[in-house]
Design a protein around this motif. Structure first.
Motif, short mmCIF file in Angstrom:
data_model
loop_
_atom_site.label_atom_id
_atom_site.label_comp_id
_atom_site.label_asym_id
_atom_site.label_seq_id
_atom_site.Cartn_x
_atom_site.Cartn_y
_atom_site.Cartn_z
N ALA A 90 0.88 -1.17 0.00
CA ALA A 90 0.00 0.00 0.00
C ALA A 90 0.91 1.22 0.00
O ALA A 90 1.90 1.25 0.73
CB ALA A 90 -0.90 0.00 1.22
N ARG A 91 0.59 2.20 -0.82
CA ARG A 91 1.46 3.38 -0.93
C ARG A 91 0.63 4.65 -0.81
O ARG A 91 -0.32 4.86 -1.55
CB ARG A 91 2.20 3.39 -2.27
CG ARG A 91 3.18 4.55 -2.42
CD ARG A 91 3.76 4.61 -3.83
NE ARG A 91 2.77 5.05 -4.81
CZ ARG A 91 2.97 5.08 -6.12
NH1 ARG A 91 4.11 4.67 -6.63
NH2 ARG A 91 2.02 5.50 -6.94
N ALA A 92 1.01 5.47 0.16
CA ALA A 92 0.44 6.81 0.28
C ALA A 92 1.48 7.81 -0.18
O ALA A 92 2.62 7.76 0.27
CB ALA A 92 0.05 7.10 1.73
N SER A 93 1.10 8.68 -1.09
CA SER A 93 2.06 9.67 -1.61
C SER A 93 1.41 11.04 -1.60
O SER A 93 0.23 11.20 -1.88
CB SER A 93 2.52 9.29 -3.01
OG SER A 93 1.43 9.09 -3.89
N PHE A 94 2.22 12.04 -1.30
CA PHE A 94 1.73 13.38 -1.04
C PHE A 94 2.09 14.35 -2.15
O PHE A 94 2.96 14.09 -2.98
CB PHE A 94 2.30 13.89 0.29
CG PHE A 94 1.96 13.00 1.46
CD1 PHE A 94 0.70 13.07 2.04
CD2 PHE A 94 2.87 12.09 1.95
CE1 PHE A 94 0.36 12.26 3.11
CE2 PHE A 94 2.55 11.27 3.03
CZ PHE A 94 1.29 11.35 3.60
N GLY A 95 1.39 15.50 -2.15
CA GLY A 95 1.64 16.56 -3.12
C GLY A 95 1.52 17.91 -2.46
O GLY A 95 1.38 18.03 -1.24
N ILE A 96 1.52 18.96 -3.27
CA ILE A 96 1.47 20.31 -2.72
C ILE A 96 0.13 20.60 -2.05
O ILE A 96 0.03 21.51 -1.24
CB ILE A 96 1.75 21.38 -3.81
CG1 ILE A 96 0.75 21.27 -4.95
CG2 ILE A 96 3.15 21.25 -4.34
CD1 ILE A 96 0.92 22.36 -6.01
N TYR A 97 -0.89 19.81 -2.38
CA TYR A 97 -2.23 20.04 -1.83
C TYR A 97 -2.50 19.16 -0.60
O TYR A 97 -3.58 19.22 -0.03
CB TYR A 97 -3.30 19.75 -2.88
CG TYR A 97 -2.95 18.62 -3.83
CD1 TYR A 97 -2.79 17.32 -3.37
CD2 TYR A 97 -2.74 18.87 -5.18
CE1 TYR A 97 -2.44 16.30 -4.22
CE2 TYR A 97 -2.39 17.85 -6.05
CZ TYR A 97 -2.24 16.57 -5.57
OH TYR A 97 -1.89 15.56 -6.41
N SER A 98 -1.55 18.34 -0.19
CA SER A 98 -1.75 17.42 0.93
C SER A 98 -1.59 18.14 2.26
O SER A 98 -0.81 19.10 2.37
CB SER A 98 -0.74 16.26 0.84
OG SER A 98 -0.85 15.59 -0.39
N ASP A 99 -2.32 17.67 3.27
CA ASP A 99 -2.20 18.26 4.60
C ASP A 99 -2.51 17.23 5.67
O ASP A 99 -2.72 16.05 5.37
CB ASP A 99 -3.08 19.51 4.74
CG ASP A 99 -4.56 19.24 4.55
OD1 ASP A 99 -4.99 18.08 4.74
OD2 ASP A 99 -5.31 20.18 4.24
#
Length: 414
Positions: free
Chosen positions: A386-395
C-alpha cells in the motif's frame, strides 16, 4: 491563483479550490494520496490547455499566418520554461510523451550507437519497469549484459556496491533519482562520479524528484534526465528528456518524419539539429502550453522557500504518517525514515487491494499493487504494498482520514 508566496516550510497552505479534482461529485473532500502515480491539476493548468485547444489553437513551426507564429512562440516558450526549471539549456530539452518514451529514446538512439556486444548496462534493484525493459530490449538486440546494483537495508541504492561493481565495460548507469515505491533519494552526484570514473554515462529517472526537489543539471552531474508532465501537475502525454548538448549532437534520430528533417530527397535525407531531430511529427502543442502553466503554478506555490519548501512540506507529512503507522503492530513500514513524499507499507493479514478498497469507501485514495516495480517486490518478499504519496495540496487531514480508514480495516479483518 490562490497559492502565493505566503508559503513557508515545512507547511504548504494549499487552497483546495485550485484543484477541482480534489472533491467528490457530492462536493465532499477527497483525500488523494496517489500523487506519485499522477498529480491532480490546478484550474490554471486546465484553463491553459482549454485555451490552447480553443481560441489560440494552431499548428507550430509550419504556418506563416500570425496565430501559428504565436503558437510557435508559446510552444518554444514552454521549452525555455522547462530548461529554467531544471537548470539546463533550451537546446538540451527534448519534448517526449513521457519519461518512458524518454528512456526508450536514449536506449535506442544513444544506446544503439554506443552499446554493443560484450558491453554492460548498470541498473538497480528498485527501478521502475520503464527503466528496466528498454534496456533489456537493447541488450537483447546488441548482445550486451545487464547488471543490477543491490539496495541497502533501508531501501536506498547501495552506492558502495555500485562503485565496486562498475567496470570499464559499463557504458551507462540508469537509476531512479527517487524511488517510486520507497521514496528513497539517490545521491546523484556520487552516482555520477562513479559512472564517469569508468567512462560510463548516467541517466536519472526524475519522475518522482522533479515535482518535489530543486533541480540543477550541472549539480546533479548526470548525462540524461527524464521526467513526466502529469506528475508535475501538468497534463498527460508530455514529458521531457534532458541531455547534455554535446551528447544530443552526436545522437542519431530515433523516429523519422516531418519536423525532424533538414532536407529530404529519395537519394539522401539530412536532419535538423537537436532537439528538433528527436521530435518527429506534429508535437504535443497544447500539452507543452499546459506544462508551462503547471511549472508556473508549482513555483508560485513554493514562493520564497522554493522547491526546498515543497520538499520539506511533503517530508513532514511522511514523518507524521510513519509515526502514526508505526503505532500499529500489524503494519510493516518500508523504505527510509525520511523520504521524498512517499510511504509504502504492508498490513498483516490484509492484501493492499483490500485495504485500498476500504479506504476508497472513506474517500481516501492510495495506490495498491507492485507499482511497476516487480523486481523490487520480489526482493522485499511481498507481492504488493500500500502506498500513500503526497503533493502540494496534501495536509494533516489526509493523514487523519488515512488512519481512520485503517482503523476501520482493522475492525473488518479483526
Amino acid at each position: 491563483m490562490n497559492m502565493q508566496a505566503n508559503i513557508a516550510p515545512p507547511r504548504v497552505d494549499a487552497d483546495w479550490t485550485d484543484f477541482p479534482g480534489l472533491y467528490t461529485p457530492e462536493g465532499e473532500r477527497w483525500h488523494y494520496l496517489d500523487t506519485a502515480a499522477t498529480a491532480q491539476k490546478p484550474q490554471t493548468v486546465i484553463d491553459a490547455m482549454s485555451r490552447a485547444l480553443g481560441m489560440d489553437y494552431a499548428t507550430v513551426h509550419r504556418g506563416v499566418y500570425s496565430r501559428s507564429a504565436q503558437m510557435t512562440l508559446g510552444f518554444e516558450a514552454a521549452r525555455k520554461r522547462v530548461a529554467d526549471f531544471i537548470g539546463g539549456k533550451e537546446d538540451e530539452v527534448v519534448f517526449v510523451r513521457g519519461a518512458t518514451e524518454g528512456i526508450n529514446l536514449v536506449a535506442q538512439s544513444w544506446g544503439g550507437a554506443n552499446i554493443g556486444a560484450g558491453d554492460r548496462i548498470m541498473l538497480s534493484q528498485l527501478e521502475h519497469h520503464s527503466n528496466i525493459v528498454p534496456w533489456q530490449l537493447l541488450a537483447k538486440r546488441v548482445g550486451a549484459e545487464i547488471d543490477v546494483c543491490p539496495i541497502t537495508e533501508d531501501g536506498e541504492i547501495d552506492l558502495d556496491a555500485l562503485e565496486a561493481m562498475l567496470t570499464p565495460h559499463h557504458k551507462i548507469v540508469a537509476l531512479a533519482h527517487v524511488s517510486n515505491v520507497l521514496g528513497s533519494v539517490l545521491s546523484a552526484k556520487r552516482a555520477a562520479a562513479a559512472a564517469h570514473a569508468v567512462g560510463a554515462k548516467l541517466l536519472l529517472d526524475g519522475c518522482q524528484s522533479a515535482p518535489r526537489m530543486r533541480l540543477a543539471m550541472d549539480e546533479l552531474g548526470c548525462d540524461f534526465f527524464v521526467m513526466s508532465g502529469h506528475k508535475l501537475y501538468g497534463p498527460t502525454g508530455i514529458g521531457v528528456l534532458w541531455a547534455r548538448e554535446d551528447i544530443l549532437a552526436e545522437m542519431p534520430p530515433w523516429q523519422g518524419g516531418g519536423a525532424m528533417i533538414d532536407q529530404v530527397a529519395f537519394e539522401k535525407t539530412t536532419y535538423a539539429p537537436a532537439p528538433q531531430r528527436f521530435e518527429a511529427g506534429t508535437p504535443m502543442i497544447t500539452e507543452a502550453i499546459a506544462l508551462h502553466a503547471a511549472l508556473d503554478y508549482l513555483e508560485a506555490a513554493a514562493g520564497e522557500a522554493g522547491m526546498a519548501g515543497l520538499y520539506a512540506h511533503e517530508n513532514s507529512l511522511v514523518r507524521q504518517t510513519r509515526e502514526e503507522l508505526s503505532r500499529i503492530n500489524s503494519i510493516r513500514l518500508l523504505g527510509p525514515e525520511s523520504s521524498a513524499g512517499i510511504v509504502s507499507f504492508v498490513m498483516e493479514g490484509v492484501h493492499p487491494h483490500d485495504l485500498g478498497t476500504i479506504l476508497d469507501e472513506e474517500n481516501v485514495a492510495i495506490r495498491a499493487g507492485h507499482h511497476c516495480a516487480q523486481p523490487l517486490m520480489e526482493h522485499l518478499g511481498i507481492p504488493a504494498t500500500a502506498r500513500a504519496s503526497f503533493g502540494i495540496y496534501s495536509d494533516d487531514s489526509d493523514i487523519v482520514a488515512l488512519m481512520r480508514g485503517i482503523e476501520r480495516t482493522q475492525k473488518i479483518f479483526g
